[in-house]
Design a protein around this motif. Structure first.
Motif, short mmCIF file in Angstrom:
data_model
loop_
_atom_site.label_atom_id
_atom_site.label_comp_id
_atom_site.label_asym_id
_atom_site.label_seq_id
_atom_site.Cartn_x
_atom_site.Cartn_y
_atom_site.Cartn_z
N MET A 71 0.87 -1.17 0.00
CA MET A 71 0.00 0.00 0.00
C MET A 71 0.91 1.22 0.00
O MET A 71 1.63 1.45 0.97
CB MET A 71 -0.92 -0.03 1.23
N GLU A 72 0.92 1.96 -1.10
CA GLU A 72 1.85 3.08 -1.27
C GLU A 72 3.30 2.64 -1.05
O GLU A 72 4.12 3.37 -0.49
CB GLU A 72 1.50 4.24 -0.33
N GLY A 73 3.59 1.41 -1.47
CA GLY A 73 4.95 0.87 -1.36
C GLY A 73 5.25 0.21 -0.04
O GLY A 73 6.28 -0.47 0.10
N TYR A 74 4.38 0.38 0.97
CA TYR A 74 4.59 -0.24 2.28
C TYR A 74 3.97 -1.64 2.29
O TYR A 74 2.81 -1.82 1.88
CB TYR A 74 3.99 0.61 3.39
N PRO A 75 4.70 -2.65 2.77
CA PRO A 75 4.20 -4.02 2.74
C PRO A 75 2.92 -4.20 3.57
O PRO A 75 2.84 -3.73 4.71
CB PRO A 75 5.35 -4.84 3.33
N PRO A 118 0.44 4.63 6.01
CA PRO A 118 0.49 5.21 4.67
C PRO A 118 0.55 6.74 4.74
O PRO A 118 -0.10 7.35 5.60
CB PRO A 118 -0.83 4.74 4.04
N PRO A 119 1.31 7.36 3.86
CA PRO A 119 1.50 8.82 3.94
C PRO A 119 0.32 9.63 3.43
O PRO A 119 0.23 10.84 3.69
CB PRO A 119 2.74 9.06 3.07
N THR A 120 -0.61 9.01 2.69
CA THR A 120 -1.75 9.74 2.12
C THR A 120 -3.04 8.99 2.40
O THR A 120 -3.03 7.81 2.78
CB THR A 120 -1.58 9.88 0.59
N ARG A 152 -5.39 8.81 -0.03
CA ARG A 152 -5.67 8.17 -1.30
C ARG A 152 -4.48 7.28 -1.61
O ARG A 152 -3.35 7.77 -1.80
CB ARG A 152 -5.85 9.20 -2.42
N VAL A 153 -4.68 5.96 -1.60
CA VAL A 153 -3.54 5.04 -1.65
C VAL A 153 -3.60 4.17 -2.89
O VAL A 153 -4.67 3.76 -3.35
CB VAL A 153 -3.49 4.15 -0.39
N ARG A 154 -2.41 3.90 -3.41
CA ARG A 154 -2.26 2.95 -4.50
C ARG A 154 -1.85 1.61 -3.90
O ARG A 154 -0.92 1.54 -3.09
CB ARG A 154 -1.20 3.43 -5.49
N CYS A 155 -2.54 0.56 -4.30
CA CYS A 155 -2.31 -0.76 -3.70
C CYS A 155 -1.97 -1.79 -4.78
O CYS A 155 -2.43 -1.69 -5.92
CB CYS A 155 -3.56 -1.22 -2.95
N GLN A 156 -1.19 -2.75 -4.36
CA GLN A 156 -0.80 -3.82 -5.28
C GLN A 156 -0.84 -5.16 -4.54
O GLN A 156 -0.22 -5.32 -3.49
CB GLN A 156 0.59 -3.57 -5.86
N VAL A 157 -1.57 -6.09 -5.10
CA VAL A 157 -1.65 -7.45 -4.56
C VAL A 157 -0.49 -8.27 -5.11
O VAL A 157 -0.19 -8.20 -6.30
CB VAL A 157 -3.00 -8.11 -4.93
N HIS A 158 0.16 -9.03 -4.25
CA HIS A 158 1.25 -9.90 -4.69
C HIS A 158 0.67 -11.00 -5.58
O HIS A 158 0.03 -11.94 -5.10
CB HIS A 158 1.97 -10.50 -3.49
N TRP A 159 0.88 -10.88 -6.89
CA TRP A 159 0.19 -11.71 -7.85
C TRP A 159 0.55 -13.20 -7.79
O TRP A 159 -0.34 -14.06 -7.85
CB TRP A 159 0.40 -11.18 -9.27
N PRO A 160 1.82 -13.58 -7.68
CA PRO A 160 2.12 -15.03 -7.63
C PRO A 160 1.39 -15.74 -6.50
O PRO A 160 0.87 -16.85 -6.70
CB PRO A 160 3.64 -15.07 -7.43
N ARG A 161 1.32 -15.12 -5.32
CA ARG A 161 0.61 -15.73 -4.20
C ARG A 161 -0.89 -15.79 -4.50
O ARG A 161 -1.53 -16.81 -4.25
CB ARG A 161 0.89 -14.94 -2.92
#
Length: 400
Positions: free
Chosen positions: A52-56, A76-78, A80-89
């Motif tokens: 989430m915003e680069g934080y695990p 998170p610093p904001t 409005r957050v950008r999130c990324q799901v760990h795709w292989p898992r």
């Protein structure tokens, strides 16, 4: 209520959301978003990982109010957050969970066995079947049927339905949830109420393979792997088989028969060794008993061995005690020191304090009953001194 994006699209791995609530919880910061693609631990499936915003994101759970809580090590610093799901898992979990639906339905089709439990672990998955035993034919048939559904590349479709609609869908297992229900349908094969993540086509599972079966609390636990896990499992098992074959100097295909043959030979050898030990213990007991000094008709047998099998001292002590009234003080050296002290039931005295003192001399400990104690330690060099100490203490016991 958190909008669960994975309900409609399990393939969504990147998204943006607003932070609705955030709070510190010890060393962890808990975040609730207005919407999320992160799957929380639920229904036997572990939570997603990601950032989430680069934080695990280290954990995702469902709160008691039904909202999803994301746990991070940093705030998170904001908002409005950008999130990324760990795709292989995520994709691995999609393969395993969809594979479970197919395998569970397969056991119903071939053996009328319902699944009463599911768990997705790091390296394998399990289902629990409502039977104390499942035969090899049923296991093979269920596995064959499951893989035929995979190879047919059938569609997998999630949908939200009302309770009335759900009642008409012939669900594999009735759901206890109230209100709108999420249902996952594998085309013309399985219909299940499920909130998990799944592939779109069964062909993406790659394969469903049963690795192990065991009985657990009057049920049968079936361990299986799907997709990339099956590849890793195959490589590991193939490597193990190659190493076994190399050690036996045979071809891989001949290794199982050779192992079975050697296992039988080892069992036969163990029986012969046991018979030899019993015969040897009988002869040695008679000899040691006759040579042992006598104190008013009671013998004190003290002897030290080097490198005997661990159970031999116990066997010898039993034979010595059968010879007549005696005290038995036995030691066995080698990499580890072993002590055994025993007395006839007709004699009085508690050997436990004696063992406590003597076992300390060999840097170990021991215990047992007043009439029979055993101990071990890591200093075999002091075994002789420990036996001499035991002899002095036993002589004091015998003299009252």
């Amino acid at each position: 209520m958190t909008d669960r994006l994975y309900y409609s699209d399990s393939y969504l791995s990147e998204f943006e959301a607003h932070v609705v609530q955030g709070k510190q919880a010890g060393k962890i910061f808990e975040v609730r978003l207005d919407r999320t693609a992160f799957y929380p631990t639920s229904g036997g499936q572990p939570h997603d990982l990601g950032s989430m915003e680069g934080y695990p994101v280290v954990e995702v759970v469902e709160g008691p109010d039904g909202n999803i809580i994301h746990r991070l090590e940093h705030r998170p610093p904001t908002t409005r957050v950008r999130c990324q799901v760990h795709w292989p898992r995520r994709f691995d979990h999609m393969q395993q969970h969809t594979g479970q639906h197919i395998l569970s339905q397969s056991f119903i089709r071939v053996a009328s066995l319902a699944t009463v439990g599911f768990h997705l672990s790091e390296g394998y998955s399990t289902i629990d079947l409502e039977a104390a035993e499942v035969g090899p034919d049923a296991l093979r048939s269920a596995e064959d049927l499951a893989n035929s559904i995979v190879y047919q590349n059938r569609s997998v479709t999630p949908q939200l339905v009302s309770p009335d609609e759900a009642a008409r869908l012939n669900l594999r297992k009735p759901s206890q949830r109230k209100g709108t229900l999420r249902v996952v349908t594998i085309d013309d094969f399985d219909v299940s109420a499920c909130g998990g993540t799944h592939v779109r086509q069964t062909g993406e599972i790659g394969g469903i393979f049963i690795n192990r079966v065991e009985r657990v609390n009057r049920r049968t636990r079936v361990e299986f792997v799907c997709g990339e896990r099956s590849l890793h499992s195959h490589r590991r098992r193939s490597g193990d088989l190659d190493r076994i074959a190399k050690g036996l100097s045979v071809a891989s295909q001949d290794a199982p028969d050779r192992v079975e043959k050697q296992t039988q030979e080892i069992k036969t050898l163990h029986k012969r060794l046991k018979a030899r030990d019993e015969w040897l213990a009988e002869l040695l007991a008679q000899d040691l008993f006759e040579q042992a000094p006598s104190m008013e008709g009671v013998r004190m047998v003290k002897h030290q061995f080097e490198g005997e099998e661990r159970g031999f001292l116990t066997l010898l002590a039993q034979r010595l005690l059968a010879c007549g009234p005696c005290w038995v003080l036995l030691g066995n050296g080698g990499e580890q020191a072993q002590l055994l002290l025993a007395r006839s039931e007709s004699l009085a005295g508690d050997l436990r304090p004696v063992m406590k003192e003597c076992s300390l001399m060999i840097s170990g400990r021991g215990g047992g009953s007043p009439a029979l104690v055993q101990g071990g330690g890591g200093d075999p060099s002091q075994l002789g001194n420990a036996l001499d100490c035991a002899a002095r203490r036993v002589e004091a016991l015998a003299n009252g």
